[in-house]
Design an enzyme around this catalytic site. Structure first.
Site, mmCIF file in Angstrom:
data_model
loop_
_atom_site.group_PDB
_atom_site.id
_atom_site.type_symbol
_atom_site.label_atom_id
_atom_site.label_comp_id
_atom_site.label_asym_id
_atom_site.label_seq_id
_atom_site.Cartn_x
_atom_site.Cartn_y
_atom_site.Cartn_z
ATOM 1 N N ASN A 31 -3.032 19.475 -18.389
ATOM 2 C CA ASN A 31 -3.625 18.631 -19.416
ATOM 3 C C ASN A 31 -3.859 19.373 -20.722
ATOM 4 O OD1 ASN A 31 -5.368 15.881 -19.551
ATOM 5 N ND2 ASN A 31 -4.251 16.157 -17.645
ATOM 6 N N GLU B 37 -5.308 16.992 -8.295
ATOM 7 C CA GLU B 37 -6.044 17.445 -9.482
ATOM 8 C C GLU B 37 -7.492 17.786 -9.158
ATOM 9 O OE1 GLU B 37 -5.505 16.515 -14.163
ATOM 10 O OE2 GLU B 37 -5.556 14.801 -12.839
ATOM 11 N N GLU C 59 5.900 18.916 -24.529
ATOM 12 C CA GLU C 59 5.454 19.218 -23.155
ATOM 13 C C GLU C 59 6.021 20.562 -22.683
ATOM 14 O OE1 GLU C 59 3.321 17.832 -21.136
ATOM 15 O OE2 GLU C 59 3.058 15.799 -21.880
ATOM 16 N N ARG D 262 -4.508 21.692 -11.195
ATOM 17 C CA ARG D 262 -3.632 20.746 -11.897
ATOM 18 C C ARG D 262 -4.150 20.380 -13.288
ATOM 19 N NH1 ARG D 262 -0.166 15.723 -9.392
ATOM 20 N NH2 ARG D 262 0.773 15.121 -11.371
ATOM 21 N N LYS E 162 5.707 22.971 -13.512
ATOM 22 C CA LYS E 162 5.025 21.778 -12.984
ATOM 23 C C LYS E 162 5.077 21.758 -11.454
ATOM 24 C CE LYS E 162 3.545 17.335 -13.255
ATOM 25 N NZ LYS E 162 3.243 16.169 -14.042
ATOM 26 N N HIS F 209 -4.197 11.926 -25.764
ATOM 27 C CA HIS F 209 -4.358 10.579 -25.209
ATOM 28 C C HIS F 209 -5.231 9.716 -26.122
ATOM 29 C CE1 HIS F 209 -3.243 11.886 -20.837
ATOM 30 N NE2 HIS F 209 -2.188 11.586 -21.551
ATOM 31 N N HIS G 53 4.267 9.954 -27.167
ATOM 32 C CA HIS G 53 3.461 10.896 -26.389
ATOM 33 C C HIS G 53 3.678 12.315 -26.907
ATOM 34 C CE1 HIS G 53 1.194 12.466 -23.064
ATOM 35 N NE2 HIS G 53 2.218 13.191 -22.640
ATOM 36 N N HIS H 124 -3.881 17.566 -24.027
ATOM 37 C CA HIS H 124 -3.796 16.132 -23.764
ATOM 38 C C HIS H 124 -5.088 15.363 -24.031
ATOM 39 C CE1 HIS H 124 0.074 17.085 -22.163
ATOM 40 N NE2 HIS H 124 0.294 15.850 -21.737
ATOM 41 N N LYS I 294 1.950 11.474 -9.873
ATOM 42 C CA LYS I 294 0.968 10.655 -10.597
ATOM 43 C C LYS I 294 1.671 9.387 -11.051
ATOM 44 C CE LYS I 294 -2.468 13.690 -12.678
ATOM 45 N NZ LYS I 294 -2.919 14.269 -13.961
ATOM 46 N N ARG J 195 0.816 -1.229 0.000
ATOM 47 C CA ARG J 195 0.000 0.000 0.000
ATOM 48 C C ARG J 195 0.844 1.271 0.000
ATOM 49 N NH1 ARG J 195 -3.129 -3.132 3.777
ATOM 50 N NH2 ARG J 195 -4.901 -4.033 2.671
HETATM 51 N N1 GLY Z 1 0.799 15.028 -16.749
HETATM 52 C C1 GLY Z 1 -0.174 15.847 -16.150
HETATM 53 C C2 GLY Z 1 -0.095 15.898 -14.664
HETATM 54 O O1 GLY Z 1 0.895 15.475 -14.109
HETATM 55 O O2 GLY Z 1 -1.015 16.311 -14.027
#
Ligand code: GLY
Length: 346
Positions: free
Chosen positions: A234, A226, A183, A230, A216, A241, A253, A237, A141, A119
């Site tokens: 995106n 998020e 990016e 956050r 970032k 995606h 990507h 994206h 993430k 966990r």
């Molecule tokens: N790649 C987008 C984020 O980390 O929220």
């Protein structure tokens, strides 16, 4: 003397990003108290992985290397399962740790293994690609892909620290570096327009990476989970995606994000916002990145339905109210989405 840059990521679980050449010296500092560490890596970065292993051994941490497939082929339940089996056989406990050496896909996988083992155990990504440095390794993430889509199974699990190994970029082909810059361009549009003026300038790569890391770090420091801010990361994206999924992850990507940035700019124009379409297209084209796409709209639209920003049947997009002023917008007009795609293809 080599330049080492340290950038702080805040929030409930703050940590440091260490960027520069030969940064694995900083690894043991993030793993104090660990008896064992698994080093998950891909064949293409075995050199950097062996540096990490030696740093661990030097401070008495038992290192278990685990080689996994490169890119999205490594971000599967089956590969995560193999890693869990190795940790189980080696008797990893909660005080032990995971190190992920590689690009964004690898660090997503390594973080996911760390988030799920017992966990959650400590982990450190060592990013060796631009995508990994400016995006995947920072912000906690972690994810694997499943048949329904990219990154749909994962966890928020901040690392103990992040290492960005700039020396690894020197062995990458220019086309791959440029793909990583998609990016970086995104960071320019959403938060730091100075980035856009640096694209294509000689010797600007370290500054571009540092500025993007700061964008970032600033965002995830304020909104790890998020719940609002956050989402701006995106930008571009939603379509990106979907392209990756429709192309069965054969598109990089960065290439998918490049097309997705143009699509987002077109959506901005069609919804009456400032027109960044030609600026976006020409910047990305100057890097040799794709700015158009010709797949079937129905498939892309279906793939976008599982976008993590979607709510019910409504798609939500990050658009620009102005340069560096991103906003999340619900678009229910299907005709407008399709029209933007027609403009992208034109
Ligand atoms: N790649 C987008 C984020 O980390 O929220």
């Amino acid at each position: 003397m080599e330049t080492i840059t340290r950038i702080q990521v805040g929030g409930d679980q703050p940590y440091e990003v260490v960027m520069g050449d030969h940064v694995t010296f900083a690894l043991p500092g993030f793993l104090k108290g660990a008896a064992k560490a698994a080093v998950i890596f891909t064949d293409s970065v075995s050199h950097d992985a062996s540096h990490a292993v030696h740093e661990l051994i030097d401070v008495g941490i038992e290192a278990t290397p685990i080689e996994v497939p490169d890119a999205e082929a490594g971000k599967t339940l089956e590969v995560a399962g193999r890693c869990w089996d190795v940790l189980g056989a080696a008797g990893f406990t909660r005080s032990d740790a995971i190190v992920g050496v590689g690009g964004g896909a690898l660090t997503d996988l390594a973080g996911f293994v760390a988030a799920t083992w017992l966990r959650g155990v400590r982990w450190v990504p060592i990013a060796t690609s631009i995508n990994g440095m400016v995006d995947a390794a920072i912000g906690g993430k972690t994810a694997i892909n499943i048949a329904a889509g990219k990154n749909l199974v994962g966890a928020f699990h901040p690392p103990a620290g992040v290492l960005c190994e700039l020396s690894a970029l020197r062995s990458l082909p220019q086309a791959q570096l440029n793909a990583g810059l998609a990016e970086v361009v995104k960071c320019g549009f959403i938060a730091d327009p100075a980035i856009l003026g640096l694209i294509g300038k000689p010797d600007a790569l370290p500054e571009l990476i540092e500025r993007s890391i700061r964008v970032k770090a600033d965002v995830v420091s304020q909104d790890l989970r998020e719940s609002g801010l956050r989402e701006i990361l995106n930008y571009g994206h939603t379509l990106a995606h979907a392209i990756e999924k429709v192309e069965d992850y054969r598109w990089s990507h960065g290439h998918a994000v490049s097309v997705g940035l143009v699509y987002a700019a077109i959506l901005g124009r069609l919804t009456g916002r400032p027109d960044f379409v030609e600026q976006t297209r020409s910047l990305l084209a100057s890097l040799g990145l794709p700015t158009t796409y010709d797949g079937p709209w129905e498939k892309l639209r279906a793939a976008m339905a599982v976008d993590k920003k979607a709510r019910g049947s409504s798609l939500r997009f990050v658009l620009l109210d102005d340069m560096a002023h991103p906003v999340t917008v619900t678009i229910e007009d299907e005709g407008l989405l399709a029209k933007a795609y027609e403009d992208l293809r034109a």
